[in-house]
Design a protein around this motif. Structure first.
Motif, PDB file in Angstrom:
ATOM      1  N   PHE A 241       0.818  -1.213   0.000  1.00  0.00           N
ATOM      2  CA  PHE A 241       0.000   0.000   0.000  1.00  0.00           C
ATOM      3  C   PHE A 241       0.855   1.268   0.000  1.00  0.00           C
ATOM      4  CE2 PHE A 241      -2.178   3.212   2.736  1.00  0.00           C
ATOM      5  CZ  PHE A 241      -3.110   3.616   1.801  1.00  0.00           C
ATOM      6  N   VAL A 242       1.791   1.368   0.942  1.00  0.00           N
ATOM      7  CA  VAL A 242       2.554   2.615   1.067  1.00  0.00           C
ATOM      8  C   VAL A 242       3.549   2.781  -0.075  1.00  0.00           C
ATOM      9  CG1 VAL A 242       2.274   2.665   3.566  1.00  0.00           C
ATOM     10  CG2 VAL A 242       4.298   1.580   2.592  1.00  0.00           C
ATOM     11  N   SER A 243       4.009   1.669  -0.662  1.00  0.00           N
ATOM     12  CA  SER A 243       4.972   1.773  -1.769  1.00  0.00           C
ATOM     13  C   SER A 243       4.299   1.829  -3.125  1.00  0.00           C
ATOM     14  CB  SER A 243       5.933   0.576  -1.740  1.00  0.00           C
ATOM     15  OG  SER A 243       6.682   0.564  -0.546  1.00  0.00           O
ATOM     16  N   GLY A 244       3.026   1.454  -3.162  1.00  0.00           N
ATOM     17  CA  GLY A 244       2.318   1.449  -4.434  1.00  0.00           C
ATOM     18  C   GLY A 244       1.633   2.773  -4.696  1.00  0.00           C
ATOM     19  N   GLY A 245       0.731   2.744  -5.620  1.00  0.00           N
ATOM     20  CA  GLY A 245      -0.019   3.950  -5.943  1.00  0.00           C
ATOM     21  C   GLY A 245       0.737   4.881  -6.869  1.00  0.00           C
ATOM     22  N   PRO A 246       0.042   5.871  -7.373  1.00  0.00           N
ATOM     23  CA  PRO A 246       0.663   6.791  -8.329  1.00  0.00           C
ATOM     24  C   PRO A 246       1.555   7.820  -7.642  1.00  0.00           C
ATOM     25  CG  PRO A 246      -1.587   7.451  -7.900  1.00  0.00           C
ATOM     26  CD  PRO A 246      -1.383   6.178  -7.146  1.00  0.00           C
ATOM     27  N   SER A 247       2.627   8.179  -8.291  1.00  0.00           N
ATOM     28  CA  SER A 247       3.482   9.267  -7.820  1.00  0.00           C
ATOM     29  C   SER A 247       2.929  10.588  -8.312  1.00  0.00           C
ATOM     30  CB  SER A 247       4.905   9.074  -8.333  1.00  0.00           C
ATOM     31  OG  SER A 247       4.929   9.167  -9.751  1.00  0.00           O
ATOM     32  N   SER A 248       3.451  11.666  -7.755  1.00  0.00           N
ATOM     33  CA  SER A 248       3.012  12.991  -8.210  1.00  0.00           C
ATOM     34  C   SER A 248       3.336  13.190  -9.684  1.00  0.00           C
ATOM     35  CB  SER A 248       3.681  14.077  -7.370  1.00  0.00           C
ATOM     36  OG  SER A 248       5.098  13.971  -7.464  1.00  0.00           O
ATOM     37  N   GLN A 249       4.459  12.611 -10.126  1.00  0.00           N
ATOM     38  CA  GLN A 249       4.838  12.738 -11.522  1.00  0.00           C
ATOM     39  C   GLN A 249       3.853  12.018 -12.432  1.00  0.00           C
ATOM     40  OE1 GLN A 249       8.774  11.315 -12.374  1.00  0.00           O
ATOM     41  NE2 GLN A 249       8.603  11.655 -14.587  1.00  0.00           N
ATOM     42  N   ALA A 250       3.446  10.804 -12.046  1.00  0.00           N
ATOM     43  CA  ALA A 250       2.492  10.052 -12.863  1.00  0.00           C
ATOM     44  C   ALA A 250       1.151  10.762 -12.950  1.00  0.00           C
ATOM     45  CB  ALA A 250       2.314   8.647 -12.282  1.00  0.00           C
ATOM     46  N   ILE A 251       0.706  11.325 -11.823  1.00  0.00           N
ATOM     47  CA  ILE A 251      -0.565  12.044 -11.825  1.00  0.00           C
ATOM     48  C   ILE A 251      -0.464  13.298 -12.689  1.00  0.00           C
ATOM     49  CG2 ILE A 251      -2.272  13.202 -10.381  1.00  0.00           C
ATOM     50  CD1 ILE A 251      -1.403  11.407  -8.063  1.00  0.00           C
ATOM     51  N   ALA A 252       0.670  14.003 -12.576  1.00  0.00           N
ATOM     52  CA  ALA A 252       0.860  15.227 -13.362  1.00  0.00           C
ATOM     53  C   ALA A 252       0.891  14.930 -14.856  1.00  0.00           C
ATOM     54  CB  ALA A 252       2.148  15.921 -12.925  1.00  0.00           C
ATOM     55  N   GLU A 253       1.529  13.827 -15.232  1.00  0.00           N
ATOM     56  CA  GLU A 253       1.590  13.465 -16.645  1.00  0.00           C
ATOM     57  C   GLU A 253       0.204  13.156 -17.194  1.00  0.00           C
ATOM     58  OE1 GLU A 253       4.274  10.226 -16.872  1.00  0.00           O
ATOM     59  OE2 GLU A 253       6.093  11.462 -16.650  1.00  0.00           O
ATOM     60  N   PHE A 254      -0.647  12.560 -16.353  1.00  0.00           N
ATOM     61  CA  PHE A 254      -1.990  12.221 -16.818  1.00  0.00           C
ATOM     62  C   PHE A 254      -2.894  13.446 -16.862  1.00  0.00           C
ATOM     63  CE2 PHE A 254      -6.387  10.931 -16.208  1.00  0.00           C
ATOM     64  CZ  PHE A 254      -6.525   9.934 -17.152  1.00  0.00           C
ATOM     65  N   THR A 255      -2.824  14.287 -15.832  1.00  0.00           N
ATOM     66  CA  THR A 255      -3.738  15.429 -15.744  1.00  0.00           C
ATOM     67  C   THR A 255      -3.220  16.661 -16.471  1.00  0.00           C
ATOM     68  OG1 THR A 255      -2.743  16.160 -13.651  1.00  0.00           O
ATOM     69  CG2 THR A 255      -4.606  14.621 -13.529  1.00  0.00           C
ATOM     70  N   GLY A 256      -1.892  16.716 -16.651  1.00  0.00           N
ATOM     71  CA  GLY A 256      -1.316  17.899 -17.286  1.00  0.00           C
ATOM     72  C   GLY A 256      -1.259  19.098 -16.370  1.00  0.00           C
ATOM     73  N   GLN A 257      -1.386  18.858 -15.039  1.00  0.00           N
ATOM     74  CA  GLN A 257      -1.351  19.944 -14.062  1.00  0.00           C
ATOM     75  C   GLN A 257      -0.391  19.584 -12.935  1.00  0.00           C
ATOM     76  OE1 GLN A 257      -5.188  21.315 -12.732  1.00  0.00           O
ATOM     77  NE2 GLN A 257      -6.162  20.892 -14.707  1.00  0.00           N
ATOM     78  N   PRO A 258       0.147  20.608 -12.214  1.00  0.00           N
ATOM     79  CA  PRO A 258       1.025  20.318 -11.066  1.00  0.00           C
ATOM     80  C   PRO A 258       0.280  19.509 -10.010  1.00  0.00           C
ATOM     81  CG  PRO A 258       1.122  22.635 -11.700  1.00  0.00           C
ATOM     82  CD  PRO A 258      -0.014  22.053 -12.461  1.00  0.00           C
ATOM     83  N   CYS A 259       0.971  18.546  -9.405  1.00  0.00           N
ATOM     84  CA  CYS A 259       0.338  17.656  -8.433  1.00  0.00           C
ATOM     85  C   CYS A 259       1.243  17.478  -7.216  1.00  0.00           C
ATOM     86  CB  CYS A 259       0.060  16.291  -9.064  1.00  0.00           C
ATOM     87  SG  CYS A 259      -1.071  16.369 -10.468  1.00  0.00           S
ATOM     88  N   LYS A 260       0.625  17.074  -6.126  1.00  0.00           N
ATOM     89  CA  LYS A 260       1.362  16.792  -4.910  1.00  0.00           C
ATOM     90  C   LYS A 260       1.616  15.287  -4.804  1.00  0.00           C
ATOM     91  CE  LYS A 260      -0.500  20.667  -2.219  1.00  0.00           C
ATOM     92  NZ  LYS A 260      -1.205  21.065  -0.980  1.00  0.00           N
ATOM     93  N   GLU A 261       2.581  14.935  -3.965  1.00  0.00           N
ATOM     94  CA  GLU A 261       2.851  13.520  -3.705  1.00  0.00           C
ATOM     95  C   GLU A 261       1.796  12.996  -2.728  1.00  0.00           C
ATOM     96  OE1 GLU A 261       4.895  10.211  -4.745  1.00  0.00           O
ATOM     97  OE2 GLU A 261       5.527  12.242  -5.348  1.00  0.00           O
ATOM     98  N   PRO A 262       1.001  12.002  -3.133  1.00  0.00           N
ATOM     99  CA  PRO A 262      -0.038  11.484  -2.230  1.00  0.00           C
ATOM    100  C   PRO A 262       0.572  10.947  -0.936  1.00  0.00           C
ATOM    101  CG  PRO A 262      -0.353  10.665  -4.465  1.00  0.00           C
ATOM    102  CD  PRO A 262       0.996  11.315  -4.429  1.00  0.00           C
ATOM    103  N   ILE A 263      -0.159  11.086   0.156  1.00  0.00           N
ATOM    104  CA  ILE A 263       0.283  10.598   1.468  1.00  0.00           C
ATOM    105  C   ILE A 263      -0.484   9.325   1.799  1.00  0.00           C
ATOM    106  CG2 ILE A 263       0.232  11.069   3.949  1.00  0.00           C
ATOM    107  CD1 ILE A 263       0.749  13.999   3.307  1.00  0.00           C
ATOM    108  N   ARG A 264       0.268   8.304   2.197  1.00  0.00           N
ATOM    109  CA  ARG A 264      -0.335   7.044   2.640  1.00  0.00           C
ATOM    110  C   ARG A 264       0.311   6.615   3.955  1.00  0.00           C
ATOM    111  NH1 ARG A 264      -1.257   3.041  -2.589  1.00  0.00           N
ATOM    112  NH2 ARG A 264      -2.556   4.476  -3.822  1.00  0.00           N
ATOM    113  N   VAL A 265      -0.516   6.346   4.948  1.00  0.00           N
ATOM    114  CA  VAL A 265      -0.038   5.890   6.259  1.00  0.00           C
ATOM    115  C   VAL A 265      -0.707   4.561   6.580  1.00  0.00           C
ATOM    116  CG1 VAL A 265      -0.024   6.366   8.737  1.00  0.00           C
ATOM    117  CG2 VAL A 265       0.413   8.219   7.101  1.00  0.00           C
ATOM    118  N   TYR A 266       0.091   3.601   6.997  1.00  0.00           N
ATOM    119  CA  TYR A 266      -0.434   2.258   7.269  1.00  0.00           C
ATOM    120  C   TYR A 266       0.326   1.656   8.446  1.00  0.00           C
ATOM    121  CZ  TYR A 266      -2.296  -2.434   6.140  1.00  0.00           C
ATOM    122  OH  TYR A 266      -2.935  -3.645   6.165  1.00  0.00           O
ATOM    123  N   VAL A 267      -0.395   1.117   9.408  1.00  0.00           N
ATOM    124  CA  VAL A 267       0.211   0.440  10.550  1.00  0.00           C
ATOM    125  C   VAL A 267      -0.261  -1.010  10.534  1.00  0.00           C
ATOM    126  CG1 VAL A 267       0.486   0.355  13.048  1.00  0.00           C
ATOM    127  CG2 VAL A 267       0.270   2.562  11.885  1.00  0.00           C
ATOM    128  N   GLY A 268       0.691  -1.941  10.385  1.00  0.00           N
ATOM    129  CA  GLY A 268       0.353  -3.361  10.299  1.00  0.00           C
ATOM    130  C   GLY A 268       0.297  -4.045  11.652  1.00  0.00           C
TER     131      GLY A 268
END
Length: 559
Positions: A241-268
């Motif tokens: 979960f915390v290592s997966g998901g889209p990066s800010s760069q991947a989101i920006a490339e898709f949307t064509g707009q500046p994006c932030k790095e998503p935050i994910r917190v997980y306690v196992g």
């Protein structure tokens, strides 16, 4: 030697004849009918092994029902049939039962394909009736033998008690003693041992690291060297979960707009030093450390039984809000949802309540103008947990903004209340609740645009008409369910019929197989449905209809 072999053969033949004659004729007829209807379609398609086990249970239970009917007839001292009537009645009943048996077996492949075609699965050439019939006989024989063993135990204990108490009392007491002892042994010894073994197995599986998963290097990432949550103790699901998901760069490339790095917190759950309360506290502190309360959208997510969070749900919300999101979650089990829900469904509720209380307690102290919008998310058993996490009275003064729940399991009280009090003209598999302002339902197609006004708190349930996790219920054993009324869901076979007891067994056997179907059916929920739900609930800005469709296509291709 030849004489010995002949005597042995005669003895075996005599034993087989005696054993066959020991069976009740009525019991065998009812068992045959139970077996026949067990091959009719349920919510999900079945392979021959599962069909064999299901039919085996149906055979054994059907035989028990037939024997019970004979016992009730005799107990009530109802008149017996004359020898001549009984002779012809048996033959006519045998022909009728055999006819039903062969007709239903002949239809089995067509019935299974009636489900598979609805779910875009290739049709079967044959349902392998001979294979599952043999499996059913073995299973039924074992179950009947076990019950007969239990009856003999009752008889032995009863004979011993007859020296001191009347016969009827001795039978009642001995039955109670044997059943209680069997329950204690199966529950405390066998059941506990199997549960412990399953827990240990899934614990070991949770500790495995999938190839390619590396510890995050960003200081502000959960599980990094600077993180409060140790990477070694976060668990396999948490690492994914915390290592997966889209990066800010991947989101920006898709949307064509500046994006932030998503935050994910997980306690196992890998650390034995932390209980549910401690995990919730740790999750809050880590969420504050990485700046989760400075984001636009904050989601308290309750995972499935194994600790999994569906990528189609969490990745999509990060795209829709261009990474300006924070998702926090804690693990509460290693077991699959269908097993956890049968063993201890309250696990998810306890974990979700503790995490929500921590996050909500801090969130409501923040200025309303700058704090994030707070949402809940839960899939499967996680839906059960998180729908009860936010107590209405607790949050009434300072409410959260909404929730997305997918595949709500059958013990969900809030879901059950909403469905029961739906608008009368709406079907149970796609209900409409009151004026549609607070709670709406959707499925494979988007049904959230009802034309009615949304209120300030938006909640969406995603459910499939073919999801056994949603529609299983003990009442299936004696009552026809509302989801079989017309109109039926688009993914439910037109040939599905309700039969007492057997339908309960069918849907029960569907539970472990709920995700063994294509995405968009059963307990497999599509990213497209999640996108529709997140758009309705979180109201992302600057997304056109064509852009949303493009996002759906991107995730559809990825999955």
């Amino acid at each position: 030697m030849l004489s010995l072999m002949n005597r042995l053969r005669t003895h075996v033949q005599s034993w087989i004849a005696w054993y066959w004659e020991s069976f009740s004729f009525v019991g065998l007829v009812v068992a045959t009918l139970f077996f026949a209807v067990s091959v009719t379609p349920s919510l999900l398609p079945r392979v021959y092994v599962v069909q064999g086990v299901l039919s085996g249970f149906s055979l054994a239970i059907g035989y028990g029902v037939g024997v019970a009917l004979v016992w009730v007839w005799q107990f009530l001292e109802l008149p017996r049939l004359t020898q001549k009537v009984e002779y012809w009645a048996k033959r006519m009943t045998t022909v009728l039962a055999a006819s039903v048996f062969f007709v239903f077996i002949r239809q089995d492949t067509e019935w299974q394909n009636s489900i598979r075609l609805l779910m875009d699965m290739p049709p079967l050439e044959s349902a392998d009736p001979y294979r599952f019939f043999l499996i059913a006989l073995v299973i039924a024989s074992m179950l009947v033998a076990f019950v007969r063993f239990m009856i003999r135990c009752v008889q032995r204990v009863s004979r011993s008690l007859e020296r001191y108490v009347p016969r009827r009392i001795s039978i009642g007491v001995s039955t109670l003693l044997v059943v209680t002892l069997a329950f204690l042994v199966s529950n405390d010894l066998v059941g506990a041992s199997l549960l412990t073994a399953a827990d240990r197995f899934f614990l070991n599986a949770d500790g495995l690291i999938d190839s390619g998963i590396e510890q995050p290097t960003r200081s502000m990432a959960c599980g990094s060297i600077d993180s409060l949550v140790s990477w070694d103790l976060i668990g396999r699901r948490g690492k994914n979960f915390v290592s997966g998901g889209p990066s800010s760069q991947a989101i920006a490339e898709f949307t064509g707009q500046p994006c932030k790095e998503p935050i994910r917190v997980y306690v196992g759950m890998q650390s034995d030093d932390l209980d549910d309360a401690a995990r919730a506290e740790l999750a809050l502190e880590e969420l504050k450390r990485v700046g989760g309360f400075q984001r636009k959208v904050l989601i308290v997510a309750t995972p499935t039984g194994t600790g999994w969070l569906d990528e189609g749900a969490v990745d999509t919300i990060e795209y829709l809000h261009r990474g300006d999101t924070a998702i926090v979650s804690t693990q509460y089990s290693y077991l699959p949802s269908w097993l956890t829900i049968l063993v201890d469904p309250d696990r998810s509720i306890r974990s979700a309540e503790l995490l929500f209380d921590q996050v909500y307690g801090h969130w409501k102290t923040l200025p309303k103008e700058t704090r994030p919008n707070l949402f809940l998310f839960g899939l499967s058993l996680g839906s059960l947990g998180c729908e009860e996490a936010a107590d209405l009275l607790q949050t009434f003064e300072d409410p959260i903004q909404g929730a997305v729940w997918s595949g709500p399991p059958f013990p969900s009280k809030q879901w059950a209340t909403v469905v029961r009090t739906r608008q009368p003209e709406s079907p149970v598999w796609l209900p409409r609740y009151r004026d549609d302002s607070m709670i709406r339902f959707t499925a494979q197609d988007n049904h959230l645009e009802t034309g009615e006004r949304w209120g300030p708190i938006r909640n969406v349930y995603i459910q499939h008409a073919s999801d056994p996790m949603v529609w299983f219920s003990p009442s299936l054993a004696w009552r026809r369910p509302a989801w079989l009324k017309e109109p039926r869901g688009p993914d439910v076979s037109k040939d599905l019929r309700w039969f007492p007891i057997v339908t309960f067994l069918q849907i029960g056997f569907d539970l472990p197989l709920a995700t063994n179907v294509p995405i968009g059916y059963g307990h497999n929920y599509s990213s497209s449905s999640y996108i529709d739900a997140w758009v309705a609930v979180t109201q992302p800005t600057d997304w056109t209809t064509s852009e949303i469709e493009r996002l759906k296509d991107r995730f559809k291709a990825a999955r």
